[in-house]
Design an enzyme around this catalytic site. Structure first.
Site, PDB file in Angstrom:
ATOM      1  N   GLU A   1      -1.224  -8.292   3.785  1.00  0.00           N
ATOM      2  CA  GLU A   1      -1.148  -8.589   5.219  1.00  0.00           C
ATOM      3  C   GLU A   1      -2.506  -8.540   5.912  1.00  0.00           C
ATOM      4  O   GLU A   1      -2.647  -9.006   7.056  1.00  0.00           O
ATOM      5  CB  GLU A   1      -0.176  -7.619   5.915  1.00  0.00           C
TER       6      GLU A   1
ATOM      7  N   HIS B   1      -3.437  -4.891   0.149  1.00  0.00           N
ATOM      8  CA  HIS B   1      -2.901  -5.251   1.468  1.00  0.00           C
ATOM      9  C   HIS B   1      -2.815  -6.768   1.624  1.00  0.00           C
ATOM     10  O   HIS B   1      -3.745  -7.393   2.153  1.00  0.00           O
ATOM     11  CB  HIS B   1      -3.796  -4.694   2.581  1.00  0.00           C
TER      12      HIS B   1
ATOM     13  N   CYS C   1       0.816  -1.220   0.000  1.00  0.00           N
ATOM     14  CA  CYS C   1       0.000   0.000   0.000  1.00  0.00           C
ATOM     15  C   CYS C   1       0.852   1.274   0.000  1.00  0.00           C
ATOM     16  O   CYS C   1       1.388   1.658  -1.029  1.00  0.00           O
ATOM     17  CB  CYS C   1      -0.989  -0.020   1.164  1.00  0.00           C
TER      18      CYS C   1
END
Length: 248
Positions: free
Chosen positions: A195, A193, A102
């Site tokens: 994660e 993202h 990001c």
């Protein structure tokens, strides 16, 4: 030579100003990479905005997270932007592996000669279908990823032009540049993202709704459209295994 994953030591460049998200994001990277949080050395740029380009030289890799508090387009307001860009450029020059998510993606784009723009009209906030490019089938991370998969994405700024000597790996209907790799270097950038999973998204968007959601019902619409994002989340483990540990 076999590398012990438990001995990996990663520099985590964090761009978060609130304590809850700082802790949460570290947990996410560690969980999806099957690593211990103690393997990450956290450099939070709000606490330490100035650092040398070679700060990462003693680490096995650099992870860069997202931000809800900064813009790569405002280096005068956020002085750490220049330091972070120089560090990422140094990582490319020295072939230090980088996983940039990001805001990290946007730092990488600007650092390496691309261009980021403010584009709120095409803002993404929620879960979106991702499409791979044809070259992704030959990539170490994406070769066994389906051509279409779901991701968590949240941004008002995006790449307008990728840097030279990079390969576009993924895109969405709203955002033409969502993942890239520097050619012949272990540097990956993701506008989405990897994660963050759907549970993390629910917690974070609820926390940040006043910053991003301008219409009544927008939060509930996102919460009603939550879906697991396993292929996206698996990219972190693939990076650890296939880039840092050199396993297929």
């Amino acid at each position: 030579m076999t590398i012990d994953r438990a001995k990996l030591h990663i520099l985590y460049l964090q761009i978060r100003d609130d304590q809850v998200t700082r802790r949460e994001e570290l947990q996410e990277f560690a969980r999806h990479g099957q690593l211990d949080e103690k393997q990450f050395a956290v450099l939070n740029v709000f606490d330490q905005p100035n650092f040398a380009p070679d700060y990462a030289d003693t680490y096995d890799a650099v992870f860069v997270g997202g931000s809800s508090d900064a813009s790569v387009l405002k280096p005068d307001q956020y002085p750490f932007v220049q330091s972070a860009k120089q560090l990422l450029k140094h990582c490319v020059d020295q072939a230090i592996p980088v996983f940039a998510s990001c805001f990290g993606f946007q730092l990488g784009v600007e650092a390496l000669g691309g261009k980021v723009i403010h584009d709120p009209k095409n803002m993404e906030m929620g879960i979106y279908p991702m499409q791979l490019t044809s070259v992704a089938s030959e990539d170490r991370l994406f070769s066994d990823t389906p051509d279409q998969f779901l991701v968590v994405s949240g941004h008002k700024e995006r790449a307008f032009k990728l840097p030279p000597h990079t390969q576009l790996l993924a895109f969405t209907e709203r955002c033409p540049y969502h993942a890239f790799k520097v050619m012949d270097k272990p540097f990956y950038g993701f506008q989405f993202h990897p994660e963050v999973d759907h549970h993390d998204l629910a917690a974070r968007i609820t926390r940040y709704q006043d910053r991003y959601l301008e219409t009544d019902g927008a939060l509930q619409a996102i919460l009603n459209n939550l879906h697991p994002t396993p292929e996206s989340n698996r990219l972190i483990l693939k990076f650890v295994d296939r880039i840092l540990l050199q396993k297929r």
